[in-house]
Design a protein around this motif. Structure first.
Motif, PDB file in Angstrom:
ATOM      1  N   CYS A 222      43.729  -4.406  38.973  1.00  0.00           N
ATOM      2  CA  CYS A 222      44.401  -3.151  38.640  1.00  0.00           C
ATOM      3  C   CYS A 222      44.197  -2.863  37.159  1.00  0.00           C
ATOM      4  CB  CYS A 222      45.895  -3.246  38.971  1.00  0.00           C
ATOM      5  SG  CYS A 222      46.852  -1.810  38.460  1.00  0.00           S
ATOM      6  N   ILE A 223      43.795  -1.642  36.833  1.00  0.00           N
ATOM      7  CA  ILE A 223      43.641  -1.238  35.437  1.00  0.00           C
ATOM      8  C   ILE A 223      44.754  -0.298  35.002  1.00  0.00           C
ATOM      9  CG2 ILE A 223      41.131  -1.511  35.513  1.00  0.00           C
ATOM     10  CD1 ILE A 223      40.904   1.519  35.703  1.00  0.00           C
ATOM     11  N   ASP A 224      45.648   0.066  35.905  1.00  0.00           N
ATOM     12  CA  ASP A 224      46.768   0.958  35.585  1.00  0.00           C
ATOM     13  C   ASP A 224      48.011   0.438  36.302  1.00  0.00           C
ATOM     14  OD1 ASP A 224      48.457   2.959  34.902  1.00  0.00           O
ATOM     15  OD2 ASP A 224      47.286   4.608  35.736  1.00  0.00           O
TER      16      ASP A 224
ATOM     17  N   GLY B 269      35.255  10.861  43.595  1.00  0.00           N
ATOM     18  CA  GLY B 269      36.186  11.940  43.296  1.00  0.00           C
ATOM     19  C   GLY B 269      37.495  11.785  44.033  1.00  0.00           C
ATOM     20  N   ALA B 270      37.435  11.433  45.317  1.00  0.00           N
ATOM     21  CA  ALA B 270      38.652  11.277  46.114  1.00  0.00           C
ATOM     22  C   ALA B 270      39.470  10.088  45.620  1.00  0.00           C
ATOM     23  CB  ALA B 270      38.294  11.097  47.587  1.00  0.00           C
ATOM     24  N   LEU B 271      38.810   8.990  45.238  1.00  0.00           N
ATOM     25  CA  LEU B 271      39.526   7.820  44.742  1.00  0.00           C
ATOM     26  C   LEU B 271      40.238   8.124  43.434  1.00  0.00           C
ATOM     27  CD1 LEU B 271      36.822   5.117  45.505  1.00  0.00           C
ATOM     28  CD2 LEU B 271      39.082   5.211  46.533  1.00  0.00           C
ATOM     29  N   ARG B 272      39.640   8.941  42.623  1.00  0.00           N
ATOM     30  CA  ARG B 272      40.266   9.309  41.361  1.00  0.00           C
ATOM     31  C   ARG B 272      41.398  10.303  41.570  1.00  0.00           C
ATOM     32  NH1 ARG B 272      35.235  10.277  37.093  1.00  0.00           N
ATOM     33  NH2 ARG B 272      34.772   8.085  36.682  1.00  0.00           N
ATOM     34  N   ALA B 273      41.256  11.198  42.538  1.00  0.00           N
ATOM     35  CA  ALA B 273      42.241  12.250  42.735  1.00  0.00           C
ATOM     36  C   ALA B 273      43.527  11.740  43.368  1.00  0.00           C
ATOM     37  CB  ALA B 273      41.643  13.361  43.600  1.00  0.00           C
ATOM     38  N   ALA B 274      43.456  10.709  44.206  1.00  0.00           N
ATOM     39  CA  ALA B 274      44.617  10.241  44.959  1.00  0.00           C
ATOM     40  C   ALA B 274      45.669   9.631  44.035  1.00  0.00           C
ATOM     41  CB  ALA B 274      44.178   9.214  46.003  1.00  0.00           C
ATOM     42  N   HIS B 275      46.919   9.609  44.537  1.00  0.00           N
ATOM     43  CA  HIS B 275      47.971   8.917  43.795  1.00  0.00           C
ATOM     44  C   HIS B 275      47.598   7.449  43.583  1.00  0.00           C
ATOM     45  CE1 HIS B 275      50.683  12.207  45.507  1.00  0.00           C
ATOM     46  NE2 HIS B 275      50.811  12.315  44.199  1.00  0.00           N
ATOM     47  N   VAL B 276      47.038   6.836  44.629  1.00  0.00           N
ATOM     48  CA  VAL B 276      46.628   5.437  44.581  1.00  0.00           C
ATOM     49  C   VAL B 276      45.226   5.346  45.176  1.00  0.00           C
ATOM     50  CG1 VAL B 276      47.098   3.088  45.366  1.00  0.00           C
ATOM     51  CG2 VAL B 276      48.998   4.631  44.824  1.00  0.00           C
ATOM     52  N   GLY B 277      44.275   4.883  44.401  1.00  0.00           N
ATOM     53  CA  GLY B 277      42.904   4.705  44.883  1.00  0.00           C
ATOM     54  C   GLY B 277      42.498   3.253  44.798  1.00  0.00           C
ATOM     55  N   ILE B 278      41.933   2.728  45.870  1.00  0.00           N
ATOM     56  CA  ILE B 278      41.458   1.348  45.872  1.00  0.00           C
ATOM     57  C   ILE B 278      40.017   1.336  46.346  1.00  0.00           C
ATOM     58  CG2 ILE B 278      42.583   1.006  48.126  1.00  0.00           C
ATOM     59  CD1 ILE B 278      42.684  -2.005  47.434  1.00  0.00           C
ATOM     60  N   ALA B 279      39.138   0.839  45.492  1.00  0.00           N
ATOM     61  CA  ALA B 279      37.714   0.767  45.808  1.00  0.00           C
ATOM     62  C   ALA B 279      37.377  -0.647  46.253  1.00  0.00           C
ATOM     63  CB  ALA B 279      36.876   1.141  44.586  1.00  0.00           C
ATOM     64  N   LEU B 280      36.666  -0.749  47.363  1.00  0.00           N
ATOM     65  CA  LEU B 280      36.191  -2.049  47.821  1.00  0.00           C
ATOM     66  C   LEU B 280      34.985  -2.408  46.971  1.00  0.00           C
ATOM     67  CD1 LEU B 280      36.561  -1.629  51.679  1.00  0.00           C
ATOM     68  CD2 LEU B 280      38.232  -2.360  49.988  1.00  0.00           C
TER      69      LEU B 280
ATOM     70  N   VAL C  97      35.863   4.080  39.326  1.00  0.00           N
ATOM     71  CA  VAL C  97      36.153   5.010  40.408  1.00  0.00           C
ATOM     72  C   VAL C  97      37.608   5.033  40.810  1.00  0.00           C
ATOM     73  CG1 VAL C  97      33.825   4.835  41.303  1.00  0.00           C
ATOM     74  CG2 VAL C  97      35.561   3.293  42.174  1.00  0.00           C
ATOM     75  N   SER C  98      38.406   4.000  40.494  1.00  0.00           N
ATOM     76  CA  SER C  98      39.794   3.995  40.952  1.00  0.00           C
ATOM     77  C   SER C  98      40.615   3.002  40.141  1.00  0.00           C
ATOM     78  CB  SER C  98      39.862   3.619  42.435  1.00  0.00           C
ATOM     79  OG  SER C  98      39.480   2.278  42.625  1.00  0.00           O
ATOM     80  N   PRO C  99      41.953   3.155  40.154  1.00  0.00           N
ATOM     81  CA  PRO C  99      42.809   2.213  39.415  1.00  0.00           C
ATOM     82  C   PRO C  99      42.861   0.826  40.037  1.00  0.00           C
ATOM     83  CG  PRO C  99      44.143   3.807  40.607  1.00  0.00           C
ATOM     84  CD  PRO C  99      42.730   4.275  40.711  1.00  0.00           C
ATOM     85  N   PHE C 100      42.552   0.705  41.326  1.00  0.00           N
ATOM     86  CA  PHE C 100      42.537  -0.594  41.996  1.00  0.00           C
ATOM     87  C   PHE C 100      41.131  -0.855  42.535  1.00  0.00           C
ATOM     88  CE2 PHE C 100      46.913   0.873  42.383  1.00  0.00           C
ATOM     89  CZ  PHE C 100      47.642  -0.238  41.988  1.00  0.00           C
ATOM     90  N   SER C 101      40.736  -2.120  42.517  1.00  0.00           N
ATOM     91  CA  SER C 101      39.468  -2.512  43.126  1.00  0.00           C
ATOM     92  C   SER C 101      39.648  -3.869  43.775  1.00  0.00           C
ATOM     93  CB  SER C 101      38.343  -2.563  42.091  1.00  0.00           C
ATOM     94  OG  SER C 101      38.665  -3.467  41.048  1.00  0.00           O
ATOM     95  N   SER C 102      39.031  -4.047  44.937  1.00  0.00           N
ATOM     96  CA  SER C 102      39.172  -5.282  45.698  1.00  0.00           C
ATOM     97  C   SER C 102      37.806  -5.921  45.897  1.00  0.00           C
ATOM     98  CB  SER C 102      39.821  -5.001  47.061  1.00  0.00           C
ATOM     99  OG  SER C 102      39.776  -6.143  47.883  1.00  0.00           O
ATOM    100  N   ALA C 103      37.691  -7.166  45.477  1.00  0.00           N
ATOM    101  CA  ALA C 103      36.445  -7.906  45.672  1.00  0.00           C
ATOM    102  C   ALA C 103      36.324  -8.434  47.088  1.00  0.00           C
ATOM    103  CB  ALA C 103      36.358  -9.064  44.672  1.00  0.00           C
ATOM    104  N   ASP C 104      37.393  -8.351  47.863  1.00  0.00           N
ATOM    105  CA  ASP C 104      37.388  -8.869  49.231  1.00  0.00           C
ATOM    106  C   ASP C 104      36.590  -7.974  50.168  1.00  0.00           C
ATOM    107  OD1 ASP C 104      37.962 -10.488  51.366  1.00  0.00           O
ATOM    108  OD2 ASP C 104      39.893  -9.560  51.776  1.00  0.00           O
ATOM    109  N   ARG C 105      36.523  -6.670  49.848  1.00  0.00           N
ATOM    110  CA  ARG C 105      35.800  -5.685  50.654  1.00  0.00           C
ATOM    111  C   ARG C 105      36.344  -5.606  52.081  1.00  0.00           C
ATOM    112  NH1 ARG C 105      31.335  -3.304  48.701  1.00  0.00           N
ATOM    113  NH2 ARG C 105      30.627  -3.976  46.661  1.00  0.00           N
ATOM    114  N   SER C 106      37.613  -5.869  52.231  1.00  0.00           N
ATOM    115  CA  SER C 106      38.282  -5.750  53.524  1.00  0.00           C
ATOM    116  C   SER C 106      39.477  -4.831  53.342  1.00  0.00           C
ATOM    117  CB  SER C 106      38.739  -7.121  54.023  1.00  0.00           C
ATOM    118  OG  SER C 106      39.684  -6.998  55.059  1.00  0.00           O
TER     119      SER C 106
END
Length: 743
Positions: free
Chosen positions: A220-222, A583-594, A602-611
């Motif tokens: 998480c960066i935010d 764009g959608a990941l940035r626009a949402a209240h909460v965005g999580i990129a796999l 691209v988003s405030p959250f990112s998951s290395a699990d890709r699940s």
């Protein structure tokens, strides 16, 4: 400290670079670059600024920035691209700061007639204006979020100040001391009620949640977004690479028989297809070979592997491929290439067949798009039904079209536009992939639905494929009817059909208003991209949005608009793979990129699990952080009320004072220990049906805190009344005794 060092390494980087200024080349530091400079791109270089590739090709490793595991091939910007957009059609020509150059490929003579032995790029933005700079700035200075807690905090502080004044007045009434003592007590009451631990109580919960998420490979960066994630009501998902596996599996082909103009039988053996179809598979892609590893789009790589062609390391033009089983003279030279653009949903190449000397045009894209650029006479009557049946079975379907250009030399195609090159092609056939579901997707979707979270699919794929995946993962119950809304263009009216029977439905209102025994609708809606645009234009989307489960054929800007529409009705989260979902990941209240990156642009959250189990974990930990933060807040308010109104007032009444060590024990150990103990409480094992409150002045908090305050005051008043009565009786007894002595 470790995070600060990692951020410092991300923000600071300097190395020499060759720049073209004042008509000559010179070597300077990357810190001295300014927008407008032309630099040379070399293999192994670390990009310190955002650039636009203007000459030659480059293979970029963007994993540190976006988390994409595969390197990406970049192409020089074409003059006919129109308005440049680094996240749109110009993304394939953009070199982003923070990425690494894996390999460069100078093009001696490009399709636009430019000659240069170097790979050149134009500096677009530097420092904090670059993509990496914006990421660092977002980490250092997160954007302020309007959370209901922040809006109600001022009212709570005002109420606490009023309560402190009330307690101070009570002290004046009960304590017959001097003014200095009363003022001292007033300051004490304010410091106890407005404890400096109150802000920390709201922060420590999200800090603990962020630490737990990090251990689960969710970064998480935010951190402020963690509180919002605890209230997510709508969770939107991309399909390919998110709900389904990242790599598509080649399934087969279904070509068109030129003699009859109808589809031949489905085949998994490419040897059974015609030569033009095999040439299209071998050449219509952006795949290249980097030290024995194929680089490019995953779909293109799977297509190229299925063709069994090879990449010639010494291309004559842009690229050269050798088809399977052909001799050296059977090389296919790619003279010009138009890369895939999501807005067009297609790509095309101009190919010189060395064996025959003919110049071919191959177009590849969605079956709807390729049908639109093909001659009507080359499209079989059963085309739509065959494609629909394949999509209904969960297949990822692409189409090929072809024509031969009547030009004397490959140099003559450089002045032709993409529309001119792709016009009047003959349809070749269908390329079919299997899009299999991830093994844990169905479980995660079921858990989200159990936690009262609405799940929605937003995909660029075909609607029927989306319906198949939605049913397979449980997003749509298997027995529910699905009505599909489509129109050929945003100017036409939306037509609704039943996806199972393909029968038209004139009025959808009776279907969507029908509710099953479980209280949920028995009919779900799905719409295509053009239908979505039409519904937005007419305003009908407002009444149908929360009844639509699948949004298909959505362009990147459509995804952003869809997310923003959902945000009007509740806290909305978006999960994607970071490709065309940026764009959608940035626009949402909460965005999580796999994503494999610890910090993603691209988003405030990112998951290395890709699940998408990461989405469940995000909600579990965020709900726990939200609940513990508000529990801490309530406990500190109750603590301040008890210490200022009960303990200190009683000590004033009895003229006693607690020792310094006892105050240190109460404030330093008990209060702080209580807050830490609450914050370290773990999340529930499963998502509960109800989300924790986010309102300080909501019924739950008012009933909890207000109830405790009322109980304390009732017992305190009763105690003071009893003590007052005891004093009064003692005074009367003392007075009576004095009278008796006098007598």
């Amino acid at each position: 400290m470790q995070s600060e060092r990692r951020l410092k390494r991300m923000a600071e980087h300097e190395e020499p670079v060759f720049v073209h200024r004042d008509g000559e080349w010179s070597q300077i530091s990357t810190k001295q670059l300014v927008p407008g400079d032309v630099i040379e791109v070399v293999s192994g270089a670390y990009m310190s600024c955002d650039c636009v590739l203007i000459s030659g090709n480059a293979i970029m490793d963007e994993s540190s920035l976006t988390g994409e595991p595969l390197s990406v091939r970049k192409f020089p910007l074409r003059m006919d691209n129109g308005h440049y957009n680094s996240m749109g059609s110009g993304k394939m020509s953009s070199l982003f700061a923070g990425t690494t150059v894996s390999q460069v490929m100078p093009v001696q003579k490009s399709a636009d007639g430019l000659e240069s032995p170097r790979v050149l790029a134009l500096v677009k933005s530097t420092g904090t204006m670059s993509e990496k700079g914006q990421l660092v700035r977002q980490i250092l200075f997160p954007s302020r979020i309007a959370f209901v807690f922040n809006e109600q905090m001022r009212i709570v502080v005002f109420i606490l100040v009023l309560y402190a004044i009330f307690v101070m007045v009570m002290a004046v009434f009960l304590y017959n001391g001097d003014a200095v003592s009363i003022v001292f007590y007033g300051i004490f009451a304010l410091s106890q009620l407005l404890s400096p631990l109150l802000p920390a109580a709201m922060v420590i919960g999200q800090s603990v949640a962020a630490s737990r998420l990090r251990r689960k490979q969710i970064f998480c960066i935010d951190p402020q977004r963690i509180m919002i994630a605890g209230k997510v009501q709508i969770f939107c998902f991309d399909k390919t690479g998110t709900l389904t596996k990242e790599g598509l599996e080649f399934h087969g082909a279904q070509v068109i028989d030129p003699a009859s103009g109808t589809f031949a039988a489905f085949t998994g053996d490419l040897a059974a297809t015609n030569a033009a179809f095999r040439q299209a598979m071998a050449s219509c892609h952006t795949v290249t070979d980097l030290n024995g590893q194929l680089i490019g789009n995953p779909v293109d790589i799977e297509q190229f592997r299925a063709s069994k062609a090879t990449v010639d390391p010494a291309p004559k033009y842009i690229d050269t491929v050798v088809t399977a089983g052909e001799t050296e003279k059977g090389k296919l030279h790619i003279v010009r290439r138009f890369e895939f653009v999501h807005a067009r949903a297609s790509m095309s190449v101009v190919v010189l067949d060395e064996a025959t000397g003919k110049i071919h045009v191959f177009v590849k894209g969605s079956f709807e798009r390729v049908k639109g650029v093909s001659r009507v006479g080359s499209v079989p009557n059963s085309y739509d039904s065959v494609c629909a049946n394949l999509a209904r079975e969960g297949c990822y379907v692409l189409a090929f079209a072809h024509k031969i250009l009547d030009v004397a030399s490959p140099e003559l195609v450089k002045d032709l536009s993409q529309d001119d090159i792709e016009a009047d092609c003959d349809l070749l056939g269908l390329l079919i992939f299997r899009n299999n579901l991830k093994p844990d997707t169905a479980t995660a979707i079921a858990e989200l639905k159990r936690g009262s979270t609405r799940t929605v699919m937003i995909t660029g794929d075909n609607a029927l494929t989306g319906v198949f995946i939605a049913r397979e993962c449980g997003m749509v119950p298997p027995r529910n009817r699905v009505l599909l809304g489509e129109c050929r263009s945003p100017t036409e009216e939306v037509r609704w059909v039943d996806v199972d029977t393909m029968l038209p439905v004139d009025d959808i209102e009776p279907y969507i208003s029908n509710v099953g025994f479980d209280g949920f609708p028995t009919t779900e809606l799905a719409v295509g991209g053009a239908a979505f645009e039409r519904l937005c234009e007419t305003g009908a989307i407002d009444s149908l949005l929360l009844k639509i489960r699948i949004f298909a054929r959505m362009k990147p800007m459509n995804k952003v608009e869809c997310i923003e529409s959902h945000m009007k009705y509740g806290i909305t989260a978006m999960c994607g793979d970071g490709g065309n979902d940026c764009g959608a990941l940035r626009a949402a209240h909460v965005g999580i990129a796999l994503s494999d990156a610890e910090a993603s642009v691209v988003s405030p959250f990112s998951s290395a699990d890709r699940s998408i189990n990461s989405c469940v974990e995000l909600l579990r930990e965020s709900r726990a952080g939200l609940a513990t933060s508000f529990a801490n807040f309530a406990a500190l308010i109750c603590y301040g009320q008890i210490m200022s109104g009960m303990v200190k007032m009683a000590s004033f009444y009895f003229a006693i004072s607690l020792t310094e060590n006892l105050w240190l024990l109460i404030d330093g150990a008990i209060a702080t220990g209580l807050m830490l103990s609450i914050s370290l409480s773990g999340p529930a094992k499963r998502l509960a049906k109800y989300r924790p409150t986010s309102r300080i002045l909501g019924p739950q908090m008012l009933a909890s805190v207000g109830g405790i305050v009322m109980i304390n005051w009732i017992f305190s008043v009763m105690a003071y009344v009893w003590l007052f009565q005891q004093d009064w009786f003692r005074c009367n007894e003392h007075a009576t005794a004095e009278v008796d002595v006098t007598k």
